[in-house]
Design a protein around this motif. Structure first.
Motif, PDB file in Angstrom:
ATOM      1  N   SER A   7       0.304   0.091  -6.499  1.00 49.04           N
ATOM      2  CA  SER A   7       0.646  -1.245  -6.960  1.00 49.04           C
ATOM      3  C   SER A   7       0.037  -1.552  -8.325  1.00 49.04           C
ATOM      4  O   SER A   7      -1.177  -1.471  -8.511  1.00 49.04           O
ATOM      5  CB  SER A   7       0.164  -2.271  -5.932  1.00 49.04           C
ATOM      6  OG  SER A   7       0.491  -3.577  -6.355  1.00 49.04           O
TER       7      SER A   7
ATOM      8  N   GLY B 242      13.472   2.967  -5.580  1.00 51.34           N
ATOM      9  CA  GLY B 242      12.145   3.069  -4.995  1.00 51.34           C
ATOM     10  C   GLY B 242      12.064   2.730  -3.526  1.00 51.34           C
ATOM     11  O   GLY B 242      12.857   1.941  -3.000  1.00 51.34           O
ATOM     12  N   THR B 243      11.123   3.347  -2.852  1.00 51.55           N
ATOM     13  CA  THR B 243      10.803   3.054  -1.456  1.00 51.55           C
ATOM     14  C   THR B 243       9.343   2.651  -1.384  1.00 51.55           C
ATOM     15  O   THR B 243       8.476   3.381  -1.870  1.00 51.55           O
ATOM     16  CB  THR B 243      11.032   4.277  -0.558  1.00 51.55           C
ATOM     17  OG1 THR B 243      12.418   4.597  -0.526  1.00 51.55           O
ATOM     18  CG2 THR B 243      10.548   4.004   0.861  1.00 51.55           C
ATOM     19  N   SER B 244       9.094   1.498  -0.802  1.00 42.73           N
ATOM     20  CA  SER B 244       7.720   1.036  -0.615  1.00 42.73           C
ATOM     21  C   SER B 244       7.234   1.513   0.750  1.00 42.73           C
ATOM     22  O   SER B 244       7.753   1.098   1.777  1.00 42.73           O
ATOM     23  CB  SER B 244       7.661  -0.487  -0.695  1.00 42.73           C
ATOM     24  OG  SER B 244       6.348  -0.936  -0.429  1.00 42.73           O
TER      25      SER B 244
ATOM     26  N   GLN C 264      14.379   0.787   1.495  1.00 34.48           N
ATOM     27  CA  GLN C 264      13.653   0.061   0.450  1.00 34.48           C
ATOM     28  C   GLN C 264      12.195  -0.078   0.833  1.00 34.48           C
ATOM     29  O   GLN C 264      11.323  -0.084  -0.026  1.00 34.48           O
ATOM     30  CB  GLN C 264      14.258  -1.330   0.247  1.00 34.48           C
ATOM     31  CG  GLN C 264      15.590  -1.318  -0.476  1.00 34.48           C
ATOM     32  CD  GLN C 264      16.052  -2.705  -0.847  1.00 34.48           C
ATOM     33  OE1 GLN C 264      15.653  -3.681  -0.212  1.00 34.48           O
ATOM     34  NE2 GLN C 264      16.889  -2.808  -1.856  1.00 34.48           N
ATOM     35  N   ALA C 265      11.964  -0.235   2.121  1.00 33.03           N
ATOM     36  CA  ALA C 265      10.593  -0.364   2.610  1.00 33.03           C
ATOM     37  C   ALA C 265      10.465   0.392   3.917  1.00 33.03           C
ATOM     38  O   ALA C 265      11.400   0.443   4.716  1.00 33.03           O
ATOM     39  CB  ALA C 265      10.232  -1.834   2.805  1.00 33.03           C
TER      40      ALA C 265
ATOM     41  N   SER D 238       4.457   3.049  -3.667  1.00 31.20           N
ATOM     42  CA  SER D 238       5.900   3.099  -3.873  1.00 31.20           C
ATOM     43  C   SER D 238       6.271   4.480  -4.380  1.00 31.20           C
ATOM     44  O   SER D 238       5.527   5.076  -5.167  1.00 31.20           O
ATOM     45  CB  SER D 238       6.337   2.041  -4.895  1.00 31.20           C
ATOM     46  OG  SER D 238       6.180   0.749  -4.364  1.00 31.20           O
ATOM     47  N   TYR D 239       7.398   4.969  -3.918  1.00 31.74           N
ATOM     48  CA  TYR D 239       7.846   6.307  -4.278  1.00 31.74           C
ATOM     49  C   TYR D 239       9.212   6.206  -4.958  1.00 31.74           C
ATOM     50  O   TYR D 239      10.111   5.518  -4.465  1.00 31.74           O
ATOM     51  CB  TYR D 239       7.918   7.197  -3.035  1.00 31.74           C
ATOM     52  CG  TYR D 239       6.547   7.488  -2.461  1.00 31.74           C
ATOM     53  CD1 TYR D 239       5.919   6.563  -1.627  1.00 31.74           C
ATOM     54  CD2 TYR D 239       5.860   8.651  -2.782  1.00 31.74           C
ATOM     55  CE1 TYR D 239       4.646   6.804  -1.119  1.00 31.74           C
ATOM     56  CE2 TYR D 239       4.594   8.901  -2.276  1.00 31.74           C
ATOM     57  CZ  TYR D 239       3.988   7.967  -1.448  1.00 31.74           C
ATOM     58  OH  TYR D 239       2.727   8.206  -0.956  1.00 31.74           O
TER      59      TYR D 239
ATOM     60  N   THR E 226       4.279   1.904   3.554  1.00 35.57           N
ATOM     61  CA  THR E 226       3.008   1.392   4.073  1.00 35.57           C
ATOM     62  C   THR E 226       2.611   2.244   5.259  1.00 35.57           C
ATOM     63  O   THR E 226       3.386   2.382   6.215  1.00 35.57           O
ATOM     64  CB  THR E 226       3.124  -0.075   4.524  1.00 35.57           C
ATOM     65  OG1 THR E 226       3.545  -0.872   3.410  1.00 35.57           O
ATOM     66  CG2 THR E 226       1.782  -0.589   5.028  1.00 35.57           C
TER      67      THR E 226
ATOM     68  N   SER F 159      12.381  -1.091  -9.851  1.00 35.49           N
ATOM     69  CA  SER F 159      12.187   0.244 -10.399  1.00 35.49           C
ATOM     70  C   SER F 159      11.939   0.186 -11.903  1.00 35.49           C
ATOM     71  O   SER F 159      11.982  -0.872 -12.516  1.00 35.49           O
ATOM     72  CB  SER F 159      13.422   1.085 -10.104  1.00 35.49           C
ATOM     73  OG  SER F 159      13.205   2.423 -10.495  1.00 35.49           O
TER      74      SER F 159
ATOM     75  N   ARG G  45       5.021   8.828  -7.562  1.00 34.36           N
ATOM     76  CA  ARG G  45       4.342   7.849  -6.727  1.00 34.36           C
ATOM     77  C   ARG G  45       3.723   6.804  -7.650  1.00 34.36           C
ATOM     78  O   ARG G  45       3.266   7.113  -8.742  1.00 34.36           O
ATOM     79  CB  ARG G  45       3.256   8.589  -5.945  1.00 34.36           C
ATOM     80  CG  ARG G  45       2.244   7.708  -5.271  1.00 34.36           C
ATOM     81  CD  ARG G  45       1.009   8.520  -4.912  1.00 34.36           C
ATOM     82  NE  ARG G  45      -0.057   7.632  -4.541  1.00 34.36           N
ATOM     83  CZ  ARG G  45      -0.610   7.618  -3.343  1.00 34.36           C
ATOM     84  NH1 ARG G  45      -0.205   8.456  -2.398  1.00 34.36           N
ATOM     85  NH2 ARG G  45      -1.585   6.783  -3.081  1.00 34.36           N
TER      86      ARG G  45
ATOM     87  N   LYS H 196       8.251  -5.414  -8.011  1.00 32.18           N
ATOM     88  CA  LYS H 196       8.941  -4.838  -6.861  1.00 32.18           C
ATOM     89  C   LYS H 196      10.289  -4.205  -7.229  1.00 32.18           C
ATOM     90  O   LYS H 196      11.167  -4.077  -6.381  1.00 32.18           O
ATOM     91  CB  LYS H 196       9.122  -5.873  -5.750  1.00 32.18           C
ATOM     92  CG  LYS H 196       7.799  -6.422  -5.230  1.00 32.18           C
ATOM     93  CD  LYS H 196       7.998  -7.266  -3.999  1.00 32.18           C
ATOM     94  CE  LYS H 196       6.690  -7.908  -3.560  1.00 32.18           C
ATOM     95  NZ  LYS H 196       5.633  -6.930  -3.288  1.00 32.18           N
TER      96      LYS H 196
END
Lengths: 109, 117
Positions: free
Chosen positions: A39, A102-104, A9-10, A86-87, A106, B43, A36, B41
């Protein structure tokens, strides 16, 4: 739910490292796409992989697809701080898109 | 690539009012447009498929009387959130497909941030 699942997730990595994100889905698909999102902004299309393809490259991006496992992965090589976003994976069935969770990512400079 | 615009980009309204969001394909004709909602946060969730000249197709759980969709031309679809309440506060994104060119790509608008007070 028709939505796919993504993990992690992150993800937090140092600049220069590689980032790998995974996506799993539930139904048969025509193709799978990765997007992609910075924010609070819209989506940017990254890459499309068709159901009869197993791997695809675009610049620093590498996508794999395993239809037997209903999963895909996105690898970003030599990450940069500007890759922070985020992807999302999105599967296409018929005329419609369904997005993963989604994957956040950083990327720390 | 093709461009899809949304207007407004941000709207704040009082509870009970209706809000209209426009989605335009600027340089191509879109017989089909899609509306998504995205909570913080989370989808994107497909809400409905908007077809030019016909009724929209709504996803399960989406109230069609609450979220009115009109696709009157090949370049414009509108989403009206009727009698908005705070729980409708979200990021609404539209997308469109350029069927004429044969491209399979879906082009996304920049999104509309709706805040209902």
């Amino acid at each position: 739910s028709q939505q796919g699942e993504e993990d992690p997730q992150a993800l937090s990595i140092q600049e220069g490292e590689n980032a790998t994100m995974n996506c799993s889905y539930k139904t048969s698909i025509n193709n799978l796409q990765w997007y992609r999102q910075n924010s609070g902004r819209g989506l940017v299309h990254l890459i499309l992989i068709r159901s009869n393809e197993r791997e695809k490259h675009s610049g620093r991006l590498r996508v794999t697809l395993d239809t037997s496992k209903k999963s895909s992965s996105l690898l970003i090589t030599a990450s940069r701080a500007a890759d922070t976003a985020s992807y999302f994976c999105a599967t296409e069935r018929g005329n419609q898109f369904y997005f993963g969770t989604g994957t956040s990512l950083t990327v720390i400079p | 690539g093709a461009v899809v615009s949304q207007h407004p980009s941000r709207v704040i309204c009082k509870s009970g009012t209706s809000v209209k969001i426009e989605c335009r394909s600027l340089d191509f004709q879109a017989t089909t447009m899609f509306w998504y909602r995205q909570f913080p946060k989370q989808s994107l969730m497909l809400m409905a498929t908007s077809n030019e000249g016909s009724k929209a197709t709504y996803e399960q759980g989406v109230e069609k009387d609450k979220f009115l969709i009109n696709h009157a031309s090949l370049t414009l679809s509108t989403l009206t959130v009727t009698s908005a309440h705070p729980e409708d506060s979200s990021f609404y994104i539209c997308s469109a497909r350029d069927w004429v060119s044969g491209s399979n790509e879906q082009f996304f608008g920049p999104g509309t941030r709706l805040t209902v007070l």
